[in-house]
Motif scaffolding. Structure first.
Motif, PDB file in Angstrom:
ATOM      1  N   LEU A   1      12.717   6.220   4.855  1.00  0.00           N
ATOM      2  CA  LEU A   1      13.881   5.518   5.381  1.00  0.00           C
ATOM      3  C   LEU A   1      15.068   5.584   4.413  1.00  0.00           C
ATOM      4  O   LEU A   1      16.208   5.829   4.823  1.00  0.00           O
ATOM      5  N   VAL A   2      14.790   5.399   3.116  1.00  0.00           N
ATOM      6  CA  VAL A   2      15.875   5.331   2.140  1.00  0.00           C
ATOM      7  C   VAL A   2      16.379   6.724   1.760  1.00  0.00           C
ATOM      8  O   VAL A   2      17.581   7.020   1.866  1.00  0.00           O
ATOM      9  N   PHE A   3      15.439   7.591   1.319  1.00  0.00           N
ATOM     10  CA  PHE A   3      15.852   8.889   0.781  1.00  0.00           C
ATOM     11  C   PHE A   3      15.794  10.033   1.799  1.00  0.00           C
ATOM     12  O   PHE A   3      16.135  11.167   1.465  1.00  0.00           O
ATOM     13  N   GLY A   4      15.343   9.715   3.006  1.00  0.00           N
ATOM     14  CA  GLY A   4      15.326  10.744   4.034  1.00  0.00           C
ATOM     15  C   GLY A   4      16.298  10.492   5.164  1.00  0.00           C
ATOM     16  O   GLY A   4      16.731  11.430   5.832  1.00  0.00           O
ATOM     17  N   VAL A   5      16.644   9.199   5.369  1.00  0.00           N
ATOM     18  CA  VAL A   5      17.533   8.849   6.478  1.00  0.00           C
ATOM     19  C   VAL A   5      18.869   8.313   5.974  1.00  0.00           C
ATOM     20  O   VAL A   5      19.925   8.892   6.251  1.00  0.00           O
TER      21      VAL A   5
ATOM     22  N   PRO B   1       0.828  -1.224   0.000  1.00  0.00           N
ATOM     23  CA  PRO B   1       0.000   0.000   0.000  1.00  0.00           C
ATOM     24  C   PRO B   1       0.851   1.257   0.000  1.00  0.00           C
ATOM     25  O   PRO B   1       2.058   1.222   0.267  1.00  0.00           O
ATOM     26  N   ASP B   2       0.203   2.384  -0.290  1.00  0.00           N
ATOM     27  CA  ASP B   2       0.939   3.635  -0.454  1.00  0.00           C
ATOM     28  C   ASP B   2       1.652   4.086   0.824  1.00  0.00           C
ATOM     29  O   ASP B   2       2.760   4.620   0.757  1.00  0.00           O
ATOM     30  N   PHE B   3       1.042   3.881   2.009  1.00  0.00           N
ATOM     31  CA  PHE B   3       1.688   4.363   3.221  1.00  0.00           C
ATOM     32  C   PHE B   3       2.956   3.569   3.545  1.00  0.00           C
ATOM     33  O   PHE B   3       3.898   4.099   4.155  1.00  0.00           O
ATOM     34  N   VAL B   4       3.011   2.290   3.116  1.00  0.00           N
ATOM     35  CA  VAL B   4       4.235   1.507   3.307  1.00  0.00           C
ATOM     36  C   VAL B   4       5.331   2.029   2.383  1.00  0.00           C
ATOM     37  O   VAL B   4       6.506   2.146   2.784  1.00  0.00           O
ATOM     38  N   TRP B   5       4.963   2.367   1.142  1.00  0.00           N
ATOM     39  CA  TRP B   5       5.930   3.005   0.246  1.00  0.00           C
ATOM     40  C   TRP B   5       6.425   4.313   0.841  1.00  0.00           C
ATOM     41  O   TRP B   5       7.616   4.644   0.748  1.00  0.00           O
TER      42      TRP B   5
END
Length: 335
Positions: free
Chosen positions: A154-158, A144-148
């Motif tokens: 996590l990937v592009f912000g952390v 679902p969209d909220f998991v994306w």
């Protein structure tokens, strides 16, 4: 015939909006909880509480409250937000452009991505390439969209902080815009550095909304293309020496795009509703984020205004999709 069909749809839209408004209005008032109790100061006197209830029309019967609310809606008065103490229509006008730009960007990305993958899967049908496309697409359908949204954070912000995690623009840049359509305004006025700034804030929420929709478009369009590729007119074009890719794009796509367009329109309405959670995750200042706060605070006028706006958007999108499907299909146009 087209005018008559459109008139019927408009009449049905009015009845639908009335029904949605009535149901939501009644449900909000029978659910336990008092919105006035959530905003009144501790130790308030019964007179102060009664005055507050009278101010928002909550001292009347449910039937009278609905009549007064409906009269206000017809005159352009959506009421005053209980939690924000501001005009509901003004709040919606302030937040709606952000959600529309986000949803439109997500739709464009989903159509381009889903259409491209569908063409690739059709091009390599009955091969290992089609199996890979179907498998990967099935995984995208299941997430679902909220998991994306959480994964992108996590990937592009952390781990790799490439894009802003929250907001729509940098706070000091908000005053540089004359309208609330930041991305559209910056492109029209040729201020591409502002457009890049706005787009950088939209990348992650746009992808979070677009990826599940792209998977739906891929499945539907690929099935329609595969069905069209075995038709006689495609076989005749193949005998004339057309390449496989040209057959897909020039011959099969014309008949496959109709059902895909209809489904995409329906999914777009769900996409707009999906902005509620995604906007919350990214602190994106749209109507979805505001809807969560309205529900938490039991802000009845704001919730009612939001439901009406969402309902109106859903109806308008479905009407536009129906008109587009009829325009693309000669049998429906002349039927």
């Amino acid at each position: 015939m087209a005018i008559a069909r459109l008139s019927r749809r408009v009449a049905m839209a009015a009845v639908t909006l009335f029904g949605v408004g009535l149901i939501v209005f009644v449900l909000l008032r029978v659910v336990p909880g008092d919105p006035i109790a959530m905003m009144i100061a501790p130790g308030a006197s019964p007179a102060e509480i009664a005055a507050m209830r009278a101010r928002y029309g909550l001292d009347e019967s449910i039937g009278m409250q609905f009549v007064l609310w409906l009269k206000g809606i017809l005159s352009g008065d959506f009421g005053t937000s209980i939690s924000l103490r501001r005009d509901v229509l003004g709040l919606l006008a302030e937040r709606l452009p952000a959600t529309l730009e986000l949803a439109t960007a997500a739709l464009l990305v989903a159509v381009l991505l889903g259409g491209s993958v569908a063409v690739i899967g059709t091009r390599f049908r009955r091969s290992a390439g089609e199996t890979v496309v179907d498998t990967v697409n099935g995984l995208f359908l299941a997430v679902p969209d909220f998991v994306w949204a959480l994964a992108l954070v996590l990937v592009f912000g952390v781990f790799y902080p490439l894009f802003p995690l929250s907001g729509r623009v940098d706070p000091q840049s908000a005053s540089d815009f004359a309208t609330r359509f930041y991305l559209l305004e910056s492109i029209v006025t040729l201020r591409f550095e502002k457009a890049l700034e706005v787009a950088s804030h939209m990348v992650m929420p746009t992808l979070a909304l677009a990826l599940p929709l792209a998977a739906v478009i891929t499945r539907v369009l690929k099935d329609a293309l595969s069905e069209a590729m075995v038709q006689d007119y495609v076989a005749l074009a193949r005998l004339k020496g057309m390449s496989e890719l040209r057959l897909i794009l020039q011959e099969a796509m014309r008949n496959a795009v109709g059902p895909t367009l209809a489904l995409t329109g329906v999914q777009f309405t769900f996409l707009i509703g999906g902005t509620v959670i995604v906007e919350r995750i990214f602190s994106y200042p749209g109507v979805g984020n505001m809807a969560i706060d309205a529900v938490i605070n039991r802000d009845l006028p704001l919730i009612q205004g939001l439901v009406l706006v969402f309902g109106l958007m859903f109806i308008l999108i479905n009407i536009l999709v129906d008109l587009a499907v009829v325009a693309l299909n000669p049998r429906l146009r002349h039927g």
